[in-house]
Write a protein that holds these residues in place. Sequence first.
Motif, mmCIF file in Angstrom:
data_model
loop_
_atom_site.group_PDB
_atom_site.id
_atom_site.type_symbol
_atom_site.label_atom_id
_atom_site.label_comp_id
_atom_site.label_asym_id
_atom_site.label_seq_id
_atom_site.Cartn_x
_atom_site.Cartn_y
_atom_site.Cartn_z
ATOM 1 N N VAL A 55 32.378 -64.725 50.518
ATOM 2 C CA VAL A 55 33.681 -65.305 50.850
ATOM 3 C C VAL A 55 34.811 -64.280 50.862
ATOM 4 N N PHE A 56 34.666 -63.173 50.136
ATOM 5 C CA PHE A 56 35.724 -62.162 50.098
ATOM 6 C C PHE A 56 35.500 -61.046 51.111
ATOM 7 N N HIS A 57 34.421 -61.124 51.898
ATOM 8 C CA HIS A 57 34.147 -60.088 52.889
ATOM 9 C C HIS A 57 35.126 -60.202 54.061
ATOM 10 N N PRO A 58 35.629 -59.071 54.564
ATOM 11 C CA PRO A 58 36.544 -59.118 55.713
ATOM 12 C C PRO A 58 35.915 -59.793 56.925
ATOM 13 N N PHE A 59 36.672 -60.676 57.541
ATOM 14 C CA PHE A 59 36.313 -61.362 58.790
ATOM 15 C C PHE A 59 35.206 -62.395 58.625
ATOM 16 N N PHE A 60 34.771 -62.671 57.416
ATOM 17 C CA PHE A 60 33.777 -63.730 57.233
ATOM 18 C C PHE A 60 34.492 -65.077 57.150
ATOM 19 N N THR A 61 34.079 -66.017 57.982
ATOM 20 C CA THR A 61 34.680 -67.343 57.987
ATOM 21 C C THR A 61 33.652 -68.380 58.426
ATOM 22 N N THR A 62 33.826 -69.584 57.916
ATOM 23 C CA THR A 62 32.961 -70.700 58.320
ATOM 24 C C THR A 62 33.684 -71.598 59.317
ATOM 25 N N LYS A 63 34.923 -71.254 59.659
ATOM 26 C CA LYS A 63 35.700 -72.066 60.591
ATOM 27 C C LYS A 63 35.274 -71.788 62.022
ATOM 28 N N GLU A 64 35.635 -72.720 62.902
ATOM 29 C CA GLU A 64 35.350 -72.560 64.316
ATOM 30 C C GLU A 64 36.191 -71.422 64.889
ATOM 31 N N ILE A 65 35.730 -70.874 66.015
ATOM 32 C CA ILE A 65 36.463 -69.797 66.680
ATOM 33 C C ILE A 65 37.865 -70.279 67.028
ATOM 34 N N GLY A 66 38.859 -69.473 66.682
ATOM 35 C CA GLY A 66 40.236 -69.837 66.940
ATOM 36 C C GLY A 66 40.916 -70.555 65.790
ATOM 37 N N GLU A 78 45.691 -55.121 43.384
ATOM 38 C CA GLU A 78 46.868 -54.258 43.330
ATOM 39 C C GLU A 78 47.697 -54.538 42.079
ATOM 40 N N HIS A 79 47.562 -55.749 41.528
ATOM 41 C CA HIS A 79 48.212 -56.095 40.267
ATOM 42 C C HIS A 79 47.327 -55.742 39.067
ATOM 43 N N LYS A 80 46.207 -55.054 39.323
ATOM 44 C CA LYS A 80 45.213 -54.758 38.281
ATOM 45 C C LYS A 80 44.597 -56.039 37.726
ATOM 46 N N GLY A 81 44.563 -57.064 38.572
ATOM 47 C CA GLY A 81 44.036 -58.353 38.156
ATOM 48 C C GLY A 81 42.617 -58.589 38.632
ATOM 49 N N PHE A 82 42.119 -59.785 38.328
ATOM 50 C CA PHE A 82 40.753 -60.160 38.662
ATOM 51 C C PHE A 82 40.748 -61.546 39.305
ATOM 52 N N ILE A 83 39.818 -61.767 40.209
ATOM 53 C CA ILE A 83 39.682 -63.061 40.851
ATOM 54 C C ILE A 83 38.220 -63.478 40.844
ATOM 55 N N ARG A 84 37.982 -64.749 40.597
ATOM 56 C CA ARG A 84 36.630 -65.292 40.666
ATOM 57 C C ARG A 84 36.701 -66.701 41.222
ATOM 58 N N VAL A 85 35.581 -67.156 41.743
ATOM 59 C CA VAL A 85 35.531 -68.485 42.326
ATOM 60 C C VAL A 85 34.511 -69.332 41.577
ATOM 61 N N LYS A 86 34.900 -70.546 41.298
ATOM 62 C CA LYS A 86 34.025 -71.511 40.647
ATOM 63 C C LYS A 86 33.877 -72.690 41.596
ATOM 64 N N THR A 87 32.663 -72.929 42.065
ATOM 65 C CA THR A 87 32.472 -73.960 43.075
ATOM 66 C C THR A 87 31.117 -74.636 42.914
ATOM 67 N N GLU A 88 31.058 -75.857 43.364
ATOM 68 C CA GLU A 88 29.819 -76.619 43.355
ATOM 69 C C GLU A 88 29.842 -77.558 44.545
ATOM 70 N N GLU A 89 28.770 -77.556 45.305
ATOM 71 C CA GLU A 89 28.717 -78.384 46.510
ATOM 72 C C GLU A 89 28.951 -79.847 46.166
ATOM 73 N N GLY A 90 29.885 -80.454 46.883
ATOM 74 C CA GLY A 90 30.204 -81.853 46.669
ATOM 75 C C GLY A 90 31.222 -82.108 45.576
ATOM 76 N N LYS A 91 31.638 -81.036 44.856
ATOM 77 C CA LYS A 91 32.550 -81.232 43.730
ATOM 78 C C LYS A 91 33.780 -80.333 43.779
ATOM 79 N N GLY A 92 33.971 -79.627 44.864
ATOM 80 C CA GLY A 92 35.199 -78.861 45.012
ATOM 81 C C GLY A 92 35.070 -77.389 44.653
ATOM 82 N N THR A 93 36.194 -76.691 44.786
ATOM 83 C CA THR A 93 36.248 -75.251 44.562
ATOM 84 C C THR A 93 37.513 -74.877 43.791
ATOM 85 N N ALA A 94 37.373 -73.946 42.872
ATOM 86 C CA ALA A 94 38.531 -73.441 42.116
ATOM 87 C C ALA A 94 38.542 -71.920 42.181
#
Length: 226
Positions: free
Chosen positions: A174-185, A201-217
């Motif tokens: 999901v964090f790879h450049p140009f990777f998308t699941t949306k339709e063209i355009g 750039e803020h010396k911070g960290f990001i992570r994703v917590k997700t489960e199919e059918g239950k949302g994404t954080a």
Amino acid sequence: YNHSKTMGVLTGSIAHEFNNLMTPIVLYAELLEENETVYREMPEEIHEMKSTALRCGELARQLLDYSRQGKAEKALTDYDAAHAMREAVSIVKKLIPEQIELKETICRTPYYIHGQAGALNQIVINLVTNAVHAMEEGGVLRIQFGLSSEDEHYVRLIIEDSGPGIPKEIQQRVFHPFFTTKEIGEGTGIGLTVVKRLTEEHKGFIRVKTEEGKGTAFILDFPRAK
């Protein structure tokens, strides 16, 4: 990345950020067109429109610096993240459709972080835009910001949607450049790349917590400025 790939990522990022930053300008311009007295009655909105335009100008300057010097120099400073979050939420509220319920919990305590002023706006706009796209039929969007419950030296931002979640087979991309699941355009695949870069750039960290059918954080931790 080779030179052409690097330039592709850079220009794609700039184009995507410009698109998001210009969205509130367009919305406010429509309000101005509909009501001739709006200029006198909505001074705060006009201020936000001007500040957004100034950030667009800063992005243009960075691109020009990159083309001249090979890199874009950014002005980093200590700024109140809680205030920046309240400003960001005031903008994205106007981007959220009626079928999506917004639940926000933003602390009032000033917590300072070190980075580029305006970056939190871009982070929030990108993450909220993705969440809205994930909940086309409606749902709940939660935005939380405050001191991390795990480490008082960090502040934490959580943006969570009640959408379908991210399939396991693509979660690592999901964090790879140009990777998308949306339709063209419909999407560029740059949004989360921009969010990750601005967080780092803020010396911070990001992570994703997700489960199919239950949302994404998306959970972002930023070190507090000393």
